[in-house]
Design an enzyme around this catalytic site. Structure first.
Site, PDB file in Angstrom:
ATOM      1  N   ASP A  22       0.840  -1.209   0.000  1.00 46.96           N
ATOM      2  CA  ASP A  22       0.000   0.000   0.000  1.00 46.96           C
ATOM      3  C   ASP A  22       0.872   1.257   0.000  1.00 46.96           C
ATOM      4  O   ASP A  22       1.979   1.256   0.542  1.00 46.96           O
ATOM      5  CB  ASP A  22      -0.899  -0.024   1.249  1.00 46.96           C
ATOM      6  CG  ASP A  22      -2.079   0.920   1.104  1.00 46.96           C
ATOM      7  OD1 ASP A  22      -2.318   1.437   0.003  1.00 46.96           O
ATOM      8  OD2 ASP A  22      -2.770   1.143   2.115  1.00 46.96           O
ATOM      9  N   HIS A  39       2.691   3.301  -8.918  1.00 48.19           N
ATOM     10  CA  HIS A  39       2.525   1.869  -9.204  1.00 48.19           C
ATOM     11  C   HIS A  39       3.754   1.327  -9.930  1.00 48.19           C
ATOM     12  O   HIS A  39       4.207   0.221  -9.664  1.00 48.19           O
ATOM     13  CB  HIS A  39       1.264   1.633 -10.046  1.00 48.19           C
ATOM     14  CG  HIS A  39      -0.008   2.018  -9.335  1.00 48.19           C
ATOM     15  ND1 HIS A  39      -0.248   1.681  -8.020  1.00 48.19           N
ATOM     16  CD2 HIS A  39      -1.110   2.693  -9.750  1.00 48.19           C
ATOM     17  CE1 HIS A  39      -1.439   2.150  -7.652  1.00 48.19           C
ATOM     18  NE2 HIS A  39      -1.984   2.769  -8.683  1.00 48.19           N
ATOM     19  N   GLU A  69     -12.259  -4.975  -4.418  1.00 49.05           N
ATOM     20  CA  GLU A  69     -12.804  -3.618  -4.263  1.00 49.05           C
ATOM     21  C   GLU A  69     -12.104  -2.601  -5.178  1.00 49.05           C
ATOM     22  O   GLU A  69     -12.662  -1.547  -5.490  1.00 49.05           O
ATOM     23  CB  GLU A  69     -12.661  -3.160  -2.803  1.00 49.05           C
ATOM     24  CG  GLU A  69     -13.538  -3.911  -1.812  1.00 49.05           C
ATOM     25  CD  GLU A  69     -13.083  -5.342  -1.533  1.00 49.05           C
ATOM     26  OE1 GLU A  69     -11.864  -5.615  -1.561  1.00 49.05           O
ATOM     27  OE2 GLU A  69     -13.955  -6.208  -1.321  1.00 49.05           O
ATOM     28  N   LEU A 133      11.227 -20.217  -5.469  1.00 49.47           N
ATOM     29  CA  LEU A 133      10.204 -19.477  -4.713  1.00 49.47           C
ATOM     30  C   LEU A 133       8.806 -19.639  -5.321  1.00 49.47           C
ATOM     31  O   LEU A 133       8.653 -19.560  -6.541  1.00 49.47           O
ATOM     32  CB  LEU A 133      10.583 -17.993  -4.724  1.00 49.47           C
ATOM     33  CG  LEU A 133       9.596 -17.071  -4.021  1.00 49.47           C
ATOM     34  CD1 LEU A 133       9.840 -17.079  -2.518  1.00 49.47           C
ATOM     35  CD2 LEU A 133       9.720 -15.642  -4.540  1.00 49.47           C
TER      36      LEU A 133
HETATM   37  C1  FPP Z   1      -1.945   0.153  -3.426  1.00 46.92           C
HETATM   38  O1  FPP Z   1      -1.476   1.475  -3.345  1.00 46.92           O
HETATM   39  C2  FPP Z   1      -1.407  -0.520  -4.599  1.00 46.92           C
HETATM   40  C3  FPP Z   1      -2.135  -1.040  -5.639  1.00 46.92           C
HETATM   41  C4  FPP Z   1      -3.612  -1.016  -5.694  1.00 46.92           C
HETATM   42  C5  FPP Z   1      -1.468  -1.638  -6.804  1.00 46.92           C
HETATM   43  C6  FPP Z   1      -0.302  -2.542  -6.490  1.00 46.92           C
HETATM   44  C7  FPP Z   1       0.423  -2.794  -7.716  1.00 46.92           C
HETATM   45  C8  FPP Z   1       1.767  -2.815  -7.844  1.00 46.92           C
HETATM   46  C9  FPP Z   1       2.746  -2.650  -6.753  1.00 46.92           C
HETATM   47  C10 FPP Z   1       2.273  -2.962  -9.206  1.00 46.92           C
HETATM   48  C11 FPP Z   1       2.837  -4.221  -9.676  1.00 46.92           C
HETATM   49  C12 FPP Z   1       2.623  -5.462  -9.062  1.00 46.92           C
HETATM   50  C13 FPP Z   1       2.780  -6.646  -9.718  1.00 46.92           C
HETATM   51  C14 FPP Z   1       2.828  -7.875  -8.920  1.00 46.92           C
HETATM   52  C15 FPP Z   1       2.871  -6.756 -11.199  1.00 46.92           C
HETATM   53  P1  FPP Z   1      -2.551   2.662  -3.415  1.00 46.92           P
HETATM   54  O2  FPP Z   1      -2.776   2.992  -4.846  1.00 46.92           O
HETATM   55  O3  FPP Z   1      -3.781   2.257  -2.673  1.00 46.92           O
HETATM   56  O4  FPP Z   1      -1.795   3.797  -2.691  1.00 46.92           O
HETATM   57  P2  FPP Z   1      -2.434   4.942  -1.763  1.00 46.92           P
HETATM   58  O5  FPP Z   1      -3.004   4.262  -0.547  1.00 46.92           O
HETATM   59  O6  FPP Z   1      -1.256   5.783  -1.424  1.00 46.92           O
HETATM   60  O7  FPP Z   1      -3.458   5.667  -2.589  1.00 46.92           O
END
Ligand code: FPP
Length: 253
Positions: A22, A39, A69, A133
């Protein structure tokens, strides 16, 4: 890898780590950049954590990349995230394979586009025989979805006469949820400051040690991961027993 029912011993490295990644959006916003930049930077943290898992002999890693969600986010963010998943998969699948990583996706993949589903199927097929892994990526995943899907499968078996309702117990249910063939997570990590499980692996996290950090996911690299492992090594896992009982169990082990 069959689950022999054992969990990582006290002082040991966790066998299975589950992470809610997150804070990507806030990381980008703090730099005056679009959320997508966060991201993208998050993918580099995934790479760093994969390398740290190999170094510390963590055998299973489960990452929450997109929740049930998250479909409710603005359409443009969802679209860009889907593009990032697809590109990352196409770019990284061979490298993961070369490193002996076995990739698996958990979640309701029926909601993804056909090309993305195909990329997932191909990456899983390519890496299926690997013995390094176990990397599980939760996409369009929710713990409640997982439990409801398991319940539906069991109900279908009861309806077909293969099982009686009396045979449905915790052991049987545990065999139907996602990742049933792997040890349950020893350590859960959530970055980004929130102290919630947010519908991640609800069944599988029953006895998992929880670790929360304010660090945003794009800033979570090898040292931060090692700090979480070190914190885990200092925990006493009692699984409902008393400390005295645990000492006795260890003496007889
Ligand atoms: C949450 O941060 C993150 C996500 C919803 C996306 C996670 C995706 C990646 C790390 C990219 C790649 C992963 C793989 C495995 C290909 P947020 O957007 O909720 O951040 P915020 O809370 O600061 O708004």
């Amino acid at each position: 890898m069959g689950d022999d029912g054992k969990q990582a011993a006290p002082g040991a490295t966790p066998r299975h780590v589950a992470i809610i990644m997150d804070g990507n959006g806030r990381w980008a916003q703090a730099r005056g950049r679009p959320r997508q930049a966060g991201h993208k930077a998050g993918v580099d943290s995934v790479r760093a954590v994969l390398e740290a898992c190999a170094k510390h002999q963590v055998t299973c890693l489960t990452l929450f990349a997109f929740s049930s969600e998250n479909w409710k986010r603005p359409g443009t963010e969802v679209k860009l995230l889907m593009q990032l998943f697809q590109r990352t998969l196409e770019r990284e699948a061979r490298r993961l394979h070369k490193n002996g990583i076995r990739l698996r996706f958990i979640g309701d993949r029926a909601r993804f586009s056909a090309p993305l589903r195909q990329a997932m199927d191909e990456a899983e097929a390519l890496t299926r025989g690997n013995e390094g892994l176990y990397l599980n990526i939760a996409v369009s995943y929710g713990g409640r979805w997982d439990a409801a899907t398991a319940a539906r499968r069991i109900a279908e078996r009861v309806a077909r006469g293969e099982l009686t309702p009396e045979q449905v117990d915790e052991t049987l249910f545990a065999r139907e949820v996602s990742l049933a063939d792997l040890p349950e997570p020893d350590l859960f990590i959530r970055t980004g400051g929130e102290r919630r499980i947010s519908n991640f692996l609800l069944w599988q996290l029953a006895y998992t040690e929880l670790y929360f950090t304010d660090r945003l996911w794009p800033d979570f690299r090898e040292q931060a991961f090692e700090a979480a492992l070190q914190d885990f090594r200092c925990r006493q896992r009692r699984f409902g027993l008393t400390s005295e009982q645990l000492v006795e169990t260890e003496q007889h082990a």
